[in-house]
Design a protein around this motif. Structure first.
Motif, PDB file in Angstrom:
ATOM      1  N   ILE A  29      -9.213  -7.454  11.311  1.00 30.84           N
ATOM      2  CA  ILE A  29      -8.555  -7.054  10.063  1.00 30.84           C
ATOM      3  C   ILE A  29      -8.131  -8.284   9.267  1.00 30.84           C
ATOM      4  N   CYS A  30      -7.667  -9.320   9.945  1.00 28.77           N
ATOM      5  CA  CYS A  30      -7.283 -10.544   9.239  1.00 28.77           C
ATOM      6  C   CYS A  30      -8.484 -11.168   8.536  1.00 28.77           C
ATOM      7  N   LEU A  31      -9.609 -11.259   9.241  1.00 26.42           N
ATOM      8  CA  LEU A  31     -10.818 -11.813   8.629  1.00 26.42           C
ATOM      9  C   LEU A  31     -11.299 -10.938   7.477  1.00 26.42           C
ATOM     10  N   GLY A  32     -11.254  -9.616   7.701  1.00 22.16           N
ATOM     11  CA  GLY A  32     -11.681  -8.701   6.658  1.00 22.16           C
ATOM     12  C   GLY A  32     -10.784  -8.752   5.440  1.00 22.16           C
ATOM     13  N   SER A  33      -9.473  -8.820   5.675  1.00 26.17           N
ATOM     14  CA  SER A  33      -8.528  -8.879   4.562  1.00 26.17           C
ATOM     15  C   SER A  33      -8.707 -10.148   3.750  1.00 26.17           C
ATOM     16  N   ALA A  34      -8.970 -11.265   4.437  1.00 22.21           N
ATOM     17  CA  ALA A  34      -9.165 -12.529   3.726  1.00 22.21           C
ATOM     18  C   ALA A  34     -10.491 -12.567   2.979  1.00 22.21           C
ATOM     19  N   ALA A  35     -11.483 -11.829   3.465  1.00 20.54           N
ATOM     20  CA  ALA A  35     -12.805 -11.866   2.847  1.00 20.54           C
ATOM     21  C   ALA A  35     -12.945 -10.877   1.699  1.00 20.54           C
ATOM     22  N   LEU A  36     -12.306  -9.718   1.820  1.00 22.78           N
ATOM     23  CA  LEU A  36     -12.488  -8.662   0.836  1.00 22.78           C
ATOM     24  C   LEU A  36     -11.593  -8.870  -0.378  1.00 22.78           C
ATOM     25  N   GLY A  37     -12.073  -8.422  -1.514  1.00 30.26           N
ATOM     26  CA  GLY A  37     -11.298  -8.534  -2.741  1.00 30.26           C
ATOM     27  C   GLY A  37     -12.215  -8.542  -3.943  1.00 30.26           C
ATOM     28  N   GLN A  38     -11.620  -8.717  -5.120  1.00 27.26           N
ATOM     29  CA  GLN A  38     -12.427  -8.731  -6.338  1.00 27.26           C
ATOM     30  C   GLN A  38     -13.408  -9.908  -6.343  1.00 27.26           C
ATOM     31  N   TYR A  39     -13.033 -10.982  -5.670  1.00 23.84           N
ATOM     32  CA  TYR A  39     -13.908 -12.152  -5.549  1.00 23.84           C
ATOM     33  C   TYR A  39     -14.305 -12.242  -4.079  1.00 23.84           C
ATOM     34  N   GLY A  40     -15.512 -11.774  -3.755  1.00 26.51           N
ATOM     35  CA  GLY A  40     -15.928 -11.675  -2.373  1.00 26.51           C
ATOM     36  C   GLY A  40     -16.182 -13.030  -1.716  1.00 26.51           C
ATOM     37  N   ILE A  41     -15.755 -13.152  -0.467  1.00 28.69           N
ATOM     38  CA  ILE A  41     -16.013 -14.347   0.340  1.00 28.69           C
ATOM     39  C   ILE A  41     -16.604 -13.864   1.659  1.00 28.69           C
ATOM     40  N   GLY A  42     -17.639 -14.522   2.142  1.00 27.43           N
ATOM     41  CA  GLY A  42     -18.283 -14.093   3.370  1.00 27.43           C
ATOM     42  C   GLY A  42     -17.363 -14.207   4.577  1.00 27.43           C
TER      43      GLY A  42
END
Length: 356
Positions: A29-42
């Motif tokens: 969830i931490c990795l997903g939360s940091a990656a997901l958003g309006q500006y996507g990061i892998g």
């Protein structure tokens, strides 16, 4: 006696499975939360960037190729993820302590007035426009007001050198009512802008979390979480009843006072920076108790992890459910916690045959 409480192989297996599951869920969830958003990061880029910062001179990992994404990751998303973990762990642990002290799975930190007091403190600052501490003015006022509310509840409920649980709860109801009246007074006399700020603050949000806020709440969270773990064994003895606990060497009054102070410090610190986020302290400890039993030496650390996982997951939904919108996280936890509370209420009444 529950075999889980007795340390049977089945109980130990359940404990290991629970902690392993929560630990894996927390990382994902931490990795997903940091990656997901309006500006996507892998996901891989997030993991590599974090690994690089953690390993330092070893040279493992690498920064995100896009400098803007790297900056957004470390200045916006990771502080918010970290804040969600701390606030979730603190609220769930405070709930577990509250339920252990009151001997009731329906108890949660708001009972002692900390949330209502913090809301009133924040509202007074917002309406009056005080800005003596800059960006920390509202959180500081909320923290102090939340602590003050709990101290008033304790002072008014204490008589003849003792604090009765029922009196403490009823006093908390009275303090909550007074704080609610003060909050309504602030909203009535405040400007439209102030009202909007108060309402948004009451709904709870992690938007705007920064590392300075994380470092401000961390010491209070650490004190509360460590203190809760140290009290676990005595809370197990308190579950036998006040008289039995005293015969086993537990200073019941000191235990209750210490627990209430820890609850106040943790909940006030969390609410001060996140606004009011309800039901985490109610739902998480009860769900953990259903899996591993009532023993606080397992219940408290498991509630820490469970609260962190729940709030981090709720924050992901708050940020991504609607494009270009940040939903109040307190609204989401209430939407889930309200029906759960209703089910818990009905289930408890069915098993106990009514309230005593």
């Amino acid at each position: 006696m529950d075999d889980r409480a007795a340390g049977s192989p089945g109980g130990r297996a359940a404990h290991v499975a629970l902690f392993a599951g929560l630990g894996i869920a927390l990382i994902l969830i931490c990795l997903g939360s940091a990656a997901l958003g309006q500006y996507g990061i892998g996901f891989g880029d997030v993991a590599a960037s974090i690994l690089r910062r953690l390993t330092g001179p070893l040279g493992l990992g690498h920064p995100v190729d896009d400098p803007f994404a790297e900056s957004a990751l470390w200045q916006i998303r990771l502080p918010r993820v970290t804040m969600s973990l701390i606030v979730g762990a603190v609220l769930a642990t405070a709930g577990a302590l509250m339920q252990g002290v009151f001997g009731n799975p329906l108890a949660e930190p708001g009972v002692v007035g900390v949330s209502a007091g913090a809301a009133l403190g924040a509202a007074v600052v917002i309406v009056t426009g005080l800005d003596v501490l800059g960006q920390f003015t509202v959180p500081t006022a909320a923290f102090l007001a939340g602590l003050t509310a709990v101290l008033l509840v304790y002072a008014f409920s204490r008589a003849n050198g003792r604090t009765e649980v029922v009196t403490l709860v009823l006093t908390g109801v009275a303090i909550n009512a007074v704080a609610g009246a003060g909050l309504a007074f602030c909203m009535f006399f405040g400007s439209q802008t102030a009202r909007d700020q108060i309402v948004f603050w009451q709904l709870g949000s992690l938007n705007g979390s920064r590392w300075t806020y994380v470092f401000s709440i961390a010491p209070f969270a650490l004190i509360g979480l460590v203190g809760a773990c140290l009290l676990a064994r005595r809370l197990d003895l308190l579950a036998l009843g006040d008289r039995a606990a005293r015969h086993l060497g537990v200073d019941v009054e000191r235990l209750r006072v210490t627990s209430i102070v820890l609850i106040a410090v943790m909940a006030a610190a969390a609410v001060a920076f996140s606004g009011i986020i309800g039901f985490v302290g109610l739902v998480v400890p009860h769900l953990v108790r259903m899996v591993v039993g009532p023993g606080h030496r397992v219940l408290i650390p498991a509630s820490m992890l469970g609260g962190a996982v729940l709030l981090a997951a709720a924050d992901v939904v708050a940020r991504t459910a609607i494009a270009y919108a940040d939903l109040p996280i307190g609204m989401l936890t209430a939407a889930v916690g309200g029906p759960f509370f209703f089910w818990l209420l009905r289930n408890t009444r069915a098993r106990a045959g009514g309230w005593i």
